[in-house]
Design a protein around this motif. Sequence first.
Motif, PDB file in Angstrom:
ATOM      1  N   SER A 262       0.771  -1.173   0.049  1.00 55.79           N
ATOM      2  CA  SER A 262      -0.081  -0.043   0.033  1.00 55.79           C
ATOM      3  C   SER A 262       0.963   1.325  -0.001  1.00 55.79           C
ATOM      4  N   PHE A 263       0.534   2.401  -0.889  1.00 51.75           N
ATOM      5  CA  PHE A 263       1.319   3.585  -0.799  1.00 51.75           C
ATOM      6  C   PHE A 263       1.012   4.283   0.319  1.00 51.75           C
TER       7      PHE A 263
ATOM      8  N   SER B 188       0.231  11.583   2.714  1.00 50.63           N
ATOM      9  CA  SER B 188      -0.413  10.489   1.825  1.00 50.63           C
ATOM     10  C   SER B 188      -1.585  10.864   1.308  1.00 50.63           C
TER      11      SER B 188
ATOM     12  N   ASP C 251      -2.308  12.738  -1.985  1.00 48.43           N
ATOM     13  CA  ASP C 251      -2.125  11.930  -3.253  1.00 48.43           C
ATOM     14  C   ASP C 251      -3.564  10.934  -3.578  1.00 48.43           C
ATOM     15  N   LEU C 252      -4.564  11.388  -2.712  1.00 46.40           N
ATOM     16  CA  LEU C 252      -5.895  10.868  -2.852  1.00 46.40           C
ATOM     17  C   LEU C 252      -6.729  11.926  -3.391  1.00 46.40           C
TER      18      LEU C 252
ATOM     19  N   ARG D 173     -12.027   4.963  -7.455  1.00 46.56           N
ATOM     20  CA  ARG D 173     -10.745   5.558  -7.706  1.00 46.56           C
ATOM     21  C   ARG D 173      -9.984   5.437  -6.373  1.00 46.56           C
ATOM     22  N   VAL D 174     -10.633   5.559  -5.072  1.00 45.79           N
ATOM     23  CA  VAL D 174      -9.794   5.676  -4.006  1.00 45.79           C
ATOM     24  C   VAL D 174      -9.589   3.838  -3.582  1.00 45.79           C
TER      25      VAL D 174
ATOM     26  N   ASP E 232      -9.246   1.351  -5.514  1.00 47.68           N
ATOM     27  CA  ASP E 232      -8.128   0.702  -6.486  1.00 47.68           C
ATOM     28  C   ASP E 232      -6.917   1.329  -5.842  1.00 47.68           C
ATOM     29  N   ARG E 233      -6.847   2.627  -5.737  1.00 44.68           N
ATOM     30  CA  ARG E 233      -5.581   3.119  -5.113  1.00 44.68           C
ATOM     31  C   ARG E 233      -5.019   2.487  -3.804  1.00 44.68           C
ATOM     32  N   LEU E 234      -6.028   2.289  -2.893  1.00 46.07           N
ATOM     33  CA  LEU E 234      -5.636   1.885  -1.566  1.00 46.07           C
ATOM     34  C   LEU E 234      -5.481   0.305  -1.564  1.00 46.07           C
TER      35      LEU E 234
END
Length: 444
Positions: A384-385, A394, A397-398, A439-440, A442-444
């Motif tokens: 996880s980023f 962080s 970036d969302l 989007r969130v 998928d990113r997490l």
Amino acid sequence: MRVIIVGAGEVGRTIATNLADSHDVVVVELDPELVDELTYSHDVLAIEGDGTDVETLREAGVEDADLLLACTDDDETNIVTCGATKTVADVFTVARVKRRQLLETWRGAQGAFGVDFMVCTDLLAAQAIFRISGLPGAQDVDAFAGGLIRMAEFEVREGSPVADQTVSEADRWESLTFAAIFRDGEVVVPRGESRIEAGDRIVVIGSPGNIRDFAEELAAEEDSENGDVVIVGGSKVGHQTARVFEEHGKHPRLIEQDPDRARELAEELPDTMVLNNDATDREFLEREKIGDADLVVACLDSDEKNLLVSLLAKQLGAERTVTVVAEGSYVDLFETVGVDVAISPREETAEEIVRYTRAGRTEKIAMLEGDRAEVIEIEIGAESFLAGRPIAESIPDLPDGVVVGAISRGGELVTPRGDTVLEVDDHVVIFVDNAVLDRVVDRL
């Protein structure tokens, strides 16, 4: 993921709306008018047909599907649909049922009927009613991280202690985060200088103790114990609601007009006082001192009668009313005209089923305000980023519309601050505006 939804009623349509942007969704429905409506209003493939028919399932692509959701209004149809699916494909099946007896039978032999997961509409509604009843003034309540973290939504009324305060001024609790404000149909992510207005609905996330303290300050005039609970209507939801209260040591009263049904309920609910009468009879309500009740729950089989009973109970002096609505679009209307909380069993069911479509990405979800936003629980993995980074670094970036509400770390609650560093294996509870949800996630 390819998802097949059988049944385009309110539950099926809610799920289809939620999944259409991120999954390949196919809906099977017998009613040709609903099929046409879905075709033009949703980004899904709608097929007219019977979900219990193997050929219809094949036409829907069941052999390539990952998940089948049987969501019609008929319990037996949903179970047969899952069983038929298992004869032709290795697909994870979810069945919606209304009768708790079917759920208990399935739990006794999981995998029975060809059903991998079962949800009971009436029980979910009853559990939601109980959760809300235990927190004064709450419109919605849910628990995360095994109960360590709680989320609650409240309406800010005229004269409320937090009305016209900034978030910084209202934030007087150590383990509580102001996650969102719903105002005039819009989602506002609160900052320290954001001002809270009467009529707002605010979402807070934190420890159960601090959430309760906040609730009691917000609704100081309400009794948080709900000592006298009156359930109006011996419907399936009314029956399950009384059972849930009994299971938590409560002794509710239940009003049922039909004498045979009242006798049946009295036999099945040993800790509930069952009263055989018409709940719209004002003289009866006054005689039974319904106006002194801490909570009145309307569970009749008619939305209109539920509204009438709730407003009558409020007029007589009842402290709080919760109303069950079959038509989900009535929720906002009922709360606007005076009902304290309106609950749609179908929306509760859709929320529970949607959680299964997120397997592997989120631990739990709670939908808010008709799916305008969600509160989700995620586990931070090594990839996880967010891992190893301060929240203040962080979150930018969302997309906008994301708030970290609370963190569970090794069974302990951590209140998030800008300099809090998220660690691998943390369970993080996050508020997310539905406009950026996919989007969130998928990113997490």
